[in-house]
Design an enzyme around this catalytic site. Structure first.
Site, PDB file in Angstrom:
ATOM      1  N   ASN A  76     -32.000  -2.761 -30.025  1.00  0.00           N
ATOM      2  CA  ASN A  76     -32.872  -3.926 -30.166  1.00  0.00           C
ATOM      3  C   ASN A  76     -34.350  -3.579 -30.379  1.00  0.00           C
ATOM      4  O   ASN A  76     -35.239  -4.338 -29.998  1.00  0.00           O
ATOM      5  CB  ASN A  76     -32.657  -4.889 -28.996  1.00  0.00           C
ATOM      6  CG  ASN A  76     -32.976  -4.250 -27.659  1.00  0.00           C
ATOM      7  OD1 ASN A  76     -33.361  -3.089 -27.604  1.00  0.00           O
ATOM      8  ND2 ASN A  76     -32.839  -5.013 -26.597  1.00  0.00           N
ATOM      9  N   ARG A  94     -37.668  -8.672 -32.108  1.00  0.00           N
ATOM     10  CA  ARG A  94     -36.204  -8.576 -32.067  1.00  0.00           C
ATOM     11  C   ARG A  94     -35.539  -9.559 -33.030  1.00  0.00           C
ATOM     12  O   ARG A  94     -34.513  -9.234 -33.633  1.00  0.00           O
ATOM     13  CB  ARG A  94     -35.719  -8.746 -30.635  1.00  0.00           C
ATOM     14  CG  ARG A  94     -35.966  -7.461 -29.809  1.00  0.00           C
ATOM     15  CD  ARG A  94     -35.880  -7.699 -28.341  1.00  0.00           C
ATOM     16  NE  ARG A  94     -35.834  -6.443 -27.562  1.00  0.00           N
ATOM     17  CZ  ARG A  94     -35.982  -6.395 -26.244  1.00  0.00           C
ATOM     18  NH1 ARG A  94     -36.187  -7.504 -25.552  1.00  0.00           N
ATOM     19  NH2 ARG A  94     -35.937  -5.235 -25.604  1.00  0.00           N
ATOM     20  N   LYS A  99     -37.850   1.865 -30.444  1.00  0.00           N
ATOM     21  CA  LYS A  99     -36.589   2.578 -30.220  1.00  0.00           C
ATOM     22  C   LYS A  99     -36.056   3.229 -31.507  1.00  0.00           C
ATOM     23  O   LYS A  99     -36.517   2.918 -32.616  1.00  0.00           O
ATOM     24  CB  LYS A  99     -35.564   1.582 -29.648  1.00  0.00           C
ATOM     25  CG  LYS A  99     -35.949   1.037 -28.259  1.00  0.00           C
ATOM     26  CD  LYS A  99     -34.860   0.127 -27.682  1.00  0.00           C
ATOM     27  CE  LYS A  99     -35.230  -0.384 -26.300  1.00  0.00           C
ATOM     28  NZ  LYS A  99     -34.150  -1.227 -25.698  1.00  0.00           N
ATOM     29  N   HIS A 106     -38.729  -1.607 -26.389  1.00  0.00           N
ATOM     30  CA  HIS A 106     -38.732  -1.771 -24.933  1.00  0.00           C
ATOM     31  C   HIS A 106     -40.126  -2.186 -24.502  1.00  0.00           C
ATOM     32  O   HIS A 106     -41.107  -1.727 -25.075  1.00  0.00           O
ATOM     33  CB  HIS A 106     -38.387  -0.449 -24.224  1.00  0.00           C
ATOM     34  CG  HIS A 106     -38.781  -0.456 -22.774  1.00  0.00           C
ATOM     35  ND1 HIS A 106     -37.990  -0.996 -21.788  1.00  0.00           N
ATOM     36  CD2 HIS A 106     -39.915  -0.057 -22.150  1.00  0.00           C
ATOM     37  CE1 HIS A 106     -38.627  -0.913 -20.622  1.00  0.00           C
ATOM     38  NE2 HIS A 106     -39.793  -0.344 -20.818  1.00  0.00           N
ATOM     39  N   TYR A 113     -34.205   4.864 -17.674  1.00  0.00           N
ATOM     40  CA  TYR A 113     -33.412   3.640 -17.498  1.00  0.00           C
ATOM     41  C   TYR A 113     -32.551   3.683 -16.226  1.00  0.00           C
ATOM     42  O   TYR A 113     -31.541   2.991 -16.152  1.00  0.00           O
ATOM     43  CB  TYR A 113     -32.532   3.397 -18.725  1.00  0.00           C
ATOM     44  CG  TYR A 113     -33.211   2.635 -19.853  1.00  0.00           C
ATOM     45  CD1 TYR A 113     -33.784   1.373 -19.630  1.00  0.00           C
ATOM     46  CD2 TYR A 113     -33.261   3.146 -21.146  1.00  0.00           C
ATOM     47  CE1 TYR A 113     -34.392   0.663 -20.658  1.00  0.00           C
ATOM     48  CE2 TYR A 113     -33.870   2.430 -22.186  1.00  0.00           C
ATOM     49  CZ  TYR A 113     -34.426   1.188 -21.928  1.00  0.00           C
ATOM     50  OH  TYR A 113     -35.011   0.474 -22.956  1.00  0.00           O
ATOM     51  N   PHE A 173     -23.163  -0.532 -19.789  1.00  0.00           N
ATOM     52  CA  PHE A 173     -23.695  -0.002 -21.047  1.00  0.00           C
ATOM     53  C   PHE A 173     -24.650   1.175 -20.838  1.00  0.00           C
ATOM     54  O   PHE A 173     -25.272   1.644 -21.795  1.00  0.00           O
ATOM     55  CB  PHE A 173     -24.403  -1.115 -21.819  1.00  0.00           C
ATOM     56  CG  PHE A 173     -25.497  -1.824 -21.045  1.00  0.00           C
ATOM     57  CD1 PHE A 173     -26.751  -1.267 -20.911  1.00  0.00           C
ATOM     58  CD2 PHE A 173     -25.244  -3.053 -20.441  1.00  0.00           C
ATOM     59  CE1 PHE A 173     -27.756  -1.912 -20.200  1.00  0.00           C
ATOM     60  CE2 PHE A 173     -26.244  -3.712 -19.721  1.00  0.00           C
ATOM     61  CZ  PHE A 173     -27.508  -3.128 -19.604  1.00  0.00           C
ATOM     62  N   GLU A 212     -43.893   3.549 -15.660  1.00  0.00           N
ATOM     63  CA  GLU A 212     -43.421   3.957 -16.987  1.00  0.00           C
ATOM     64  C   GLU A 212     -44.542   4.624 -17.799  1.00  0.00           C
ATOM     65  O   GLU A 212     -44.289   5.574 -18.542  1.00  0.00           O
ATOM     66  CB  GLU A 212     -42.861   2.748 -17.731  1.00  0.00           C
ATOM     67  CG  GLU A 212     -41.548   2.246 -17.110  1.00  0.00           C
ATOM     68  CD  GLU A 212     -41.017   0.965 -17.747  1.00  0.00           C
ATOM     69  OE1 GLU A 212     -39.990   0.459 -17.261  1.00  0.00           O
ATOM     70  OE2 GLU A 212     -41.620   0.459 -18.717  1.00  0.00           O
TER      71      GLU A 212
HETATM   72  P1  ATP Z   1     -36.055  -3.297 -22.248  1.00  0.00           P
HETATM   73  O1  ATP Z   1     -35.913  -2.931 -20.780  1.00  0.00           O
HETATM   74  O2  ATP Z   1     -35.485  -2.240 -23.179  1.00  0.00           O
HETATM   75  O3  ATP Z   1     -37.426  -3.727 -22.592  1.00  0.00           O
HETATM   76  P2  ATP Z   1     -34.996  -5.891 -21.657  1.00  0.00           P
HETATM   77  O4  ATP Z   1     -35.881  -5.843 -20.464  1.00  0.00           O
HETATM   78  O5  ATP Z   1     -35.122  -7.047 -22.590  1.00  0.00           O
HETATM   79  O6  ATP Z   1     -35.158  -4.583 -22.528  1.00  0.00           O
HETATM   80  P3  ATP Z   1     -32.816  -5.049 -19.958  1.00  0.00           P
HETATM   81  O7  ATP Z   1     -31.919  -6.034 -19.287  1.00  0.00           O
HETATM   82  O8  ATP Z   1     -33.863  -4.368 -19.138  1.00  0.00           O
HETATM   83  O9  ATP Z   1     -33.476  -5.797 -21.221  1.00  0.00           O
HETATM   84  O10 ATP Z   1     -31.884  -3.982 -20.653  1.00  0.00           O
HETATM   85  C1  ATP Z   1     -32.404  -2.724 -21.053  1.00  0.00           C
HETATM   86  C2  ATP Z   1     -31.831  -2.346 -22.380  1.00  0.00           C
HETATM   87  O11 ATP Z   1     -30.441  -2.101 -22.232  1.00  0.00           O
HETATM   88  C3  ATP Z   1     -31.900  -3.427 -23.467  1.00  0.00           C
HETATM   89  O12 ATP Z   1     -33.135  -3.479 -24.135  1.00  0.00           O
HETATM   90  C4  ATP Z   1     -30.795  -2.979 -24.403  1.00  0.00           C
HETATM   91  O13 ATP Z   1     -31.212  -1.899 -25.234  1.00  0.00           O
HETATM   92  C5  ATP Z   1     -29.749  -2.461 -23.424  1.00  0.00           C
HETATM   93  N1  ATP Z   1     -28.788  -3.526 -23.094  1.00  0.00           N
HETATM   94  C6  ATP Z   1     -28.998  -4.612 -22.336  1.00  0.00           C
HETATM   95  N2  ATP Z   1     -27.902  -5.395 -22.259  1.00  0.00           N
HETATM   96  C7  ATP Z   1     -26.944  -4.765 -23.005  1.00  0.00           C
HETATM   97  C8  ATP Z   1     -25.586  -5.053 -23.323  1.00  0.00           C
HETATM   98  N3  ATP Z   1     -24.978  -6.136 -22.873  1.00  0.00           N
HETATM   99  N4  ATP Z   1     -24.934  -4.168 -24.135  1.00  0.00           N
HETATM  100  C9  ATP Z   1     -25.531  -3.054 -24.593  1.00  0.00           C
HETATM  101  N5  ATP Z   1     -26.823  -2.722 -24.314  1.00  0.00           N
HETATM  102  C10 ATP Z   1     -27.519  -3.563 -23.541  1.00  0.00           C
HETATM  103 MG    MG Z   2     -35.973  -4.169 -19.107  1.00  0.00          MG
END
Ligand code: ATP
Ligand code: MG
Length: 137
Positions: free
Chosen positions: A112, A102, A9, A115, A49, A57, A126
């Site tokens: 973070n 992370r 990212k 992805h 997304y 968010f 994807e």
């Molecule tokens: P990713 O899908 O990016 O691999 P993940 O599967 O661990 O991450 P998800 O729940 O799918 O987490 O959330 C997607 C992304 O949205 C997160 O990686 C983060 O960048 C963002 N995100 C998730 N929770 C929050 C939050 N509470 N506040 C801000 N951003 C968030």
């Molecule tokens: Mg995810």
């Protein structure tokens, strides 16, 4: 063997961490079989997304993903989807296990660093969003 879609990212590309993150993937036995550096528009990040579009968010996430270059990549290996998520660590860096991407590099739950696809169907979808058949050997 299994394949998964990974994104390094903007917070990580900005800090020149692509090589260090790739080393963690390779050390875990994941092979980088395709990789390119691109810049998303907020709209393109929004499509990617879309599953999160009702979350509070979502707007912030789309703007962040478009705030700088990302490295999109296809990782391959035995159980690549789960293995990649293990190497990434928990979404919130405060909860991420020591040594994960992370834990070592993420700045916050939003910014973070990486992805990774979460299941076989989303991985296929994807990968097809970013790579054509010709780009995948
Ligand atoms: P990713 O899908 O990016 O691999 P993940 O599967 O661990 O991450 P998800 O729940 O799918 O987490 O959330 C997607 C992304 O949205 C997160 O990686 C983060 O960048 C963002 N995100 C998730 N929770 C929050 C939050 N509470 N506040 C801000 N951003 C968030
Ligand atoms: Mg995810």
């Amino acid at each position: 063997v299994e394949r998964t879609l990974s994104i390094i990212k903007p917070d990580a590309t900005k800090r020149n961490l692509t090589g260090k993150i790739n080393a963690k993937f390779e050390d875990a036995g994941l092979r980088i079989v395709a990789q390119k550096r691109i810049q998303l528009t907020p709209a393109q990040a929004g499509v990617f997304y879309e599953v999160h579009k009702e979350r509070p968010f979502y707007g912030e996430l789309c703007d962040f993903m478009a705030s700088g270059p990302v490295v999109v990549q296809v990782l391959e290996g035995e159980g690549a989807i789960a293995k990649n998520r293990e190497v990434m660590g928990a979404t919130n860096p405060a909860d991420a296990a020591p040594g994960t991407v992370r834990a070592d590099f993420a700045e916050s739950v939003g910014e973070n660093s990486v992805h990774g696809s979460d299941a076989a169907d989303t991985a296929a979808q994807e990968i097809a969003y970013f790579f054509s058949g010709l780009e995948l050997v």
